[in-house]
Design an enzyme around this catalytic site. Structure first.
Site, PDB file in Angstrom:
ATOM      1  N   ASP A 182      -7.904  -5.429   0.033  1.00 21.43           N
ATOM      2  CA  ASP A 182      -8.342  -6.319  -1.056  1.00 21.43           C
ATOM      3  C   ASP A 182      -7.937  -7.767  -0.856  1.00 21.43           C
ATOM      4  O   ASP A 182      -8.327  -8.627  -1.651  1.00 21.43           O
ATOM      5  CB  ASP A 182      -7.753  -5.806  -2.382  1.00 21.43           C
ATOM      6  CG  ASP A 182      -8.369  -4.471  -2.756  1.00 21.43           C
ATOM      7  OD1 ASP A 182      -7.610  -3.533  -3.046  1.00 21.43           O
ATOM      8  OD2 ASP A 182      -9.597  -4.375  -2.707  1.00 21.43           O
ATOM      9  N   HIS A 184       0.854  -1.195   0.000  1.00 22.88           N
ATOM     10  CA  HIS A 184       0.000   0.000   0.000  1.00 22.88           C
ATOM     11  C   HIS A 184       0.886   1.239   0.000  1.00 22.88           C
ATOM     12  O   HIS A 184       1.938   1.251   0.622  1.00 22.88           O
ATOM     13  CB  HIS A 184      -0.880   0.010   1.264  1.00 22.88           C
ATOM     14  CG  HIS A 184      -2.060   0.908   1.136  1.00 22.88           C
ATOM     15  ND1 HIS A 184      -2.008   2.258   1.375  1.00 22.88           N
ATOM     16  CD2 HIS A 184      -3.327   0.650   0.749  1.00 22.88           C
ATOM     17  CE1 HIS A 184      -3.198   2.783   1.164  1.00 22.88           C
ATOM     18  NE2 HIS A 184      -4.013   1.830   0.779  1.00 22.88           N
TER      19      HIS A 184
HETATM   20  C1  SDX Z   1      -6.300  -0.040  -2.837  1.00 23.09           C
HETATM   21  O1  SDX Z   1      -4.535   4.514  -2.013  1.00 23.09           O
HETATM   22  C2  SDX Z   1      -5.432   3.874  -1.384  1.00 23.09           C
HETATM   23  O2  SDX Z   1      -5.814   4.231  -0.274  1.00 23.09           O
HETATM   24  C3  SDX Z   1      -6.061   2.672  -2.111  1.00 23.09           C
HETATM   25  C4  SDX Z   1      -7.034   1.840  -1.326  1.00 23.09           C
HETATM   26  C5  SDX Z   1      -8.316   2.577  -1.044  1.00 23.09           C
HETATM   27  O3  SDX Z   1      -9.033   2.179  -0.111  1.00 23.09           O
HETATM   28  O4  SDX Z   1      -8.670   3.504  -1.831  1.00 23.09           O
HETATM   29  O5  SDX Z   1      -6.451   1.422  -0.100  1.00 23.09           O
HETATM   30  C6  SDX Z   1      -7.443   0.596  -2.129  1.00 23.09           C
HETATM   31  O6  SDX Z   1      -6.073   0.291  -3.965  1.00 23.09           O
HETATM   32  C7  SDX Z   1      -5.412  -0.993  -2.088  1.00 23.09           C
HETATM   33  C8  SDX Z   1      -4.188  -1.456  -2.920  1.00 23.09           C
HETATM   34  C9  SDX Z   1      -4.641  -2.574  -3.846  1.00 23.09           C
HETATM   35  N1  SDX Z   1      -3.583  -2.930  -4.789  1.00 23.09           N
HETATM   36  C10 SDX Z   1      -2.950  -4.111  -4.712  1.00 23.09           C
HETATM   37  O7  SDX Z   1      -3.108  -4.938  -3.800  1.00 23.09           O
HETATM   38  C11 SDX Z   1      -2.029  -4.397  -5.886  1.00 23.09           C
HETATM   39  C12 SDX Z   1      -0.684  -4.918  -5.364  1.00 23.09           C
HETATM   40  N2  SDX Z   1      -0.035  -3.826  -4.675  1.00 23.09           N
HETATM   41  C13 SDX Z   1       0.956  -3.048  -5.433  1.00 23.09           C
HETATM   42  O8  SDX Z   1       0.648  -2.858  -6.766  1.00 23.09           O
HETATM   43  C14 SDX Z   1       1.427  -1.817  -4.649  1.00 23.09           C
HETATM   44  O9  SDX Z   1       1.679  -2.229  -3.366  1.00 23.09           O
HETATM   45  C15 SDX Z   1       0.553  -0.588  -4.622  1.00 23.09           C
HETATM   46  C16 SDX Z   1       0.166  -0.129  -5.967  1.00 23.09           C
HETATM   47  C17 SDX Z   1      -0.673  -0.835  -3.811  1.00 23.09           C
HETATM   48  C18 SDX Z   1       1.375   0.525  -3.948  1.00 23.09           C
HETATM   49  O10 SDX Z   1       2.440   0.757  -4.760  1.00 23.09           O
HETATM   50  P1  SDX Z   1       3.520   1.908  -4.424  1.00 23.09           P
HETATM   51  O11 SDX Z   1       3.181   2.627  -3.186  1.00 23.09           O
HETATM   52  O12 SDX Z   1       3.744   2.697  -5.659  1.00 23.09           O
HETATM   53  O13 SDX Z   1       4.772   1.059  -4.048  1.00 23.09           O
HETATM   54  P2  SDX Z   1       5.809   0.470  -5.064  1.00 23.09           P
HETATM   55  O14 SDX Z   1       5.091  -0.146  -6.226  1.00 23.09           O
HETATM   56  O15 SDX Z   1       6.844   1.483  -5.332  1.00 23.09           O
HETATM   57  O16 SDX Z   1       6.405  -0.753  -4.191  1.00 23.09           O
HETATM   58  C19 SDX Z   1       7.533  -0.563  -3.357  1.00 23.09           C
HETATM   59  C20 SDX Z   1       8.319  -1.862  -3.496  1.00 23.09           C
HETATM   60  C21 SDX Z   1       8.691  -2.169  -4.954  1.00 23.09           C
HETATM   61  O17 SDX Z   1       9.842  -2.988  -4.901  1.00 23.09           O
HETATM   62  P3  SDX Z   1      11.318  -2.251  -5.127  1.00 23.09           P
HETATM   63  O18 SDX Z   1      11.210  -1.531  -6.459  1.00 23.09           O
HETATM   64  O19 SDX Z   1      11.490  -1.324  -3.956  1.00 23.09           O
HETATM   65  O20 SDX Z   1      12.300  -3.400  -5.136  1.00 23.09           O
HETATM   66  O21 SDX Z   1       7.504  -2.973  -3.072  1.00 23.09           O
HETATM   67  C22 SDX Z   1       7.261  -3.852  -4.172  1.00 23.09           C
HETATM   68  C23 SDX Z   1       7.555  -3.056  -5.433  1.00 23.09           C
HETATM   69  O22 SDX Z   1       7.968  -3.924  -6.490  1.00 23.09           O
HETATM   70  N3  SDX Z   1       5.846  -4.223  -4.089  1.00 23.09           N
HETATM   71  C24 SDX Z   1       5.387  -5.455  -4.275  1.00 23.09           C
HETATM   72  C25 SDX Z   1       3.999  -5.364  -4.054  1.00 23.09           C
HETATM   73  N4  SDX Z   1       3.673  -4.101  -3.748  1.00 23.09           N
HETATM   74  C26 SDX Z   1       4.826  -3.401  -3.778  1.00 23.09           C
HETATM   75  N5  SDX Z   1       6.007  -6.600  -4.599  1.00 23.09           N
HETATM   76  C27 SDX Z   1       5.216  -7.690  -4.704  1.00 23.09           C
HETATM   77  N6  SDX Z   1       3.871  -7.696  -4.496  1.00 23.09           N
HETATM   78  C28 SDX Z   1       3.231  -6.541  -4.180  1.00 23.09           C
HETATM   79  N7  SDX Z   1       1.922  -6.538  -3.985  1.00 23.09           N
END
Ligand code: SDX
Length: 436
Positions: A371, A313
């Site tokens: 989720d 998140h």
């Molecule tokens: C919702 O914003 C909100 O409040 C949203 C929400 C709401 O109520 O409105 O809470 C609802 O959208 C919840 C989130 C649902 N999405 C997912 O579950 C999809 C999987 N999650 C990721 O796509 C990610 O965690 C996000 C999009 C939710 C957040 O992404 P960020 O903040 O841009 O973080 P990032 O992608 O830069 O991740 C940081 C690191 C990265 O690795 P490095 O580049 O540092 O090596 O963490 C890794 C990412 O690759 N990472 C994950 C991951 N989420 C982040 N690796 C594997 N699996 C994951 N789920």
């Protein structure tokens, strides 16, 4: 917001006078550095794609402490609201700032109940879609289509118009989502029943048929109501920011909410619940818990493009409090339905355990979000996977409209218009086609 004693000073290594920027404090949470005059004073923009360090507005609606894993709606912890209130009380709280007393609750419930029907013409919108159209494509169209019925009666600068638009949207979303579902299964639409609760009415419109009496299960009704409350608002997330930016042009609230529906659909946002359930089913098909290790290796391999859906998140760097409550609801519903040994629920809990002990996830502070479990409980209720995000949109509508109304009622609000760092071609002359 109030001016803080300290200020920020911006100095430039190439010389030039330093710039003083005021700092403002909210009631809780990070202070903000006011950069509104920065461009006029320096000719420079700030740069923050993805808005990781940007407060786009001030708001009094929802507060999240990502480090603590805390979520407050108008100051009330989500745990207390999910346990002691129902969704319509939460709607009243988000819209008007206070929980209703008994009389206010009765009045608000009656207003919402009496707006649950949609114009009969709405069913013809559905007929334009294929029966297997994704419900979010249908819902984006239906909500946008609502503006055709109210565009001329919605002066967003009139607080009374804004309020009736809020009631109409909260009231009609369950009807529209249920219609999208009925259309996909080729069953007749079921009209709202005013004697049922908000969640009970939704379940009835979803699962009743003209052929026999449909009895709403109180356990499923309570679970559905709690799922709505857990999804109701969440500060300035992507879809809420979309609604605010869209609404800032002065467009009608139905069009702005349709933009929010479209944004929520993405798998990085509200679409994650559908993607998470599909991920669990995929692992189950591969062999279940015995295959979790192999799957996790893929997730940790950057080149695989595989993410653990329902994890991570932008704000929560601790356990999403909604995920905890959703897991509890999962337990209740599965036990009630005699599905406590549901293989996907066991798989999800095993995945969570492994992830929370794995350095990759621990070092990146990746925890289950709202989720991760919501799909399992919705599937147990009988909701088809492609409809999960539409239910998220149904619940989030109150948050979107509360945030939109908060923006519009601020006399200082302006149309949102971000700038850019330009990295394209500098000015050049068009050459005749023969010489290109
Ligand atoms: C919702 O914003 C909100 O409040 C949203 C929400 C709401 O109520 O409105 O809470 C609802 O959208 C919840 C989130 C649902 N999405 C997912 O579950 C999809 C999987 N999650 C990721 O796509 C990610 O965690 C996000 C999009 C939710 C957040 O992404 P960020 O903040 O841009 O973080 P990032 O992608 O830069 O991740 C940081 C690191 C990265 O690795 P490095 O580049 O540092 O090596 O963490 C890794 C990412 O690759 N990472 C994950 C991951 N989420 C982040 N690796 C594997 N699996 C994951 N789920």
């Amino acid at each position: 917001m109030k001016l803080a004693e300290n200020k920020a000073t911006l100095s430039f290594s190439q010389g030039g006078a330093p710039i003083e920027l005021p700092i403002y404090k909210g009631s809780i949470g990070p202070d903000v550095i006011d950069i509104r005059k920065l461009y006029a004073q320096t000719g420079m923009f700030t740069y923050d794609p993805g808005f990781l360090s940007t407060a786009a507005t001030q708001s009094a609606i929802t507060y999240i402490d990502g480090d603590k894993g805390e979520l407050l709606y108008r100051g009330y912890p989500i745990e207390q609201l999910a346990t002691n209130c129902d969704f319509l009380e939460t709607c009243h709280l988000l819209l008007y700032g206070e929980l209703p007393n008994a009389a206010q609750k009765a009045e608000f419930t009656s207003r919402v109940t009496n707006h649950t029907m949609v114009n009969e013409q709405m069913q013809f919108f559905l007929r334009g879609f294929r029966r297997d159209a994704h419900p979010m494509a249908v819902l984006t169209g239906l909500v946008g289509g609502l503006s055709a019925f109210y565009h001329d009666s919605t002066d967003i600068n009139n607080p009374k118009h804004r309020e009736i638009a809020a009631i109409r949207l909260i009231a009609k979303m369950p009807t529209l989502v249920a219609m999208a579902y009925k259309y996909s299964v080729g069953q007749p639409f079921v009209y709202p029943k005013n004697h049922l609760s908000y969640a009970g009415n939704f379940l009835h419109m979803m699962f009743a048929t003209p052929c026999e009496e449909y009895k709403v299960s109180p356990v499923l009704e309570r679970a559905m109501d709690r799922i709505f409350t857990l999804h109701a608002d969440h500060e300035q997330n992507a879809s809420t920011s979309t609604v605010r930016l869209c609404g800032s042009s002065g467009t009608n609230p139905f069009a702005a909410i349709a933009a929010g529906v479209a944004c929520l659909w993405g798998p990085a946002h509200g679409g994650a619940n559908e993607a998470c359930l599909n991920m669990l089913e995929e692992i189950q098909a591969m062999g279940g818990i015995s295959k979790v290790g192999e799957f996790m290796e893929k997730v940790k391999d950057k080149n695989s493009g595989v993410k653990l859906m329902g994890f991570g998140h932008r704000v929560y760097k601790n356990y999403d409090p909604r995920a905890k409550l959703m897991q509890e609801t999962c337990n209740e519903v599965l036990t009630e339905l005699g599905l406590e040994n549901d293989p996907l629920f066991k798989l999800a809990k095993a995945l969570e355990k492994i992830a929370l002990e794995d350095e990759y996830f621990v070092s990146r502070k990746l925890y289950p979000n709202v989720d991760f479990y919501s799909g399992i409980v919705q599937r147990a209720i009988g909701i088809p996977v492609p409809l999960f995000t539409a239910i998220f949109a149904l619940a989030r509508t109150v948050g979107w409209i509360a945030q939109l109304n908060e923006m519009i009622s601020d006399p200082e609000y302006k149309i949102g218009r971000p700038r850019q760092l330009f990295s394209g071609a500098v000015k050049r002359d068009v050459q005749p086609i023969g010489t290109r």
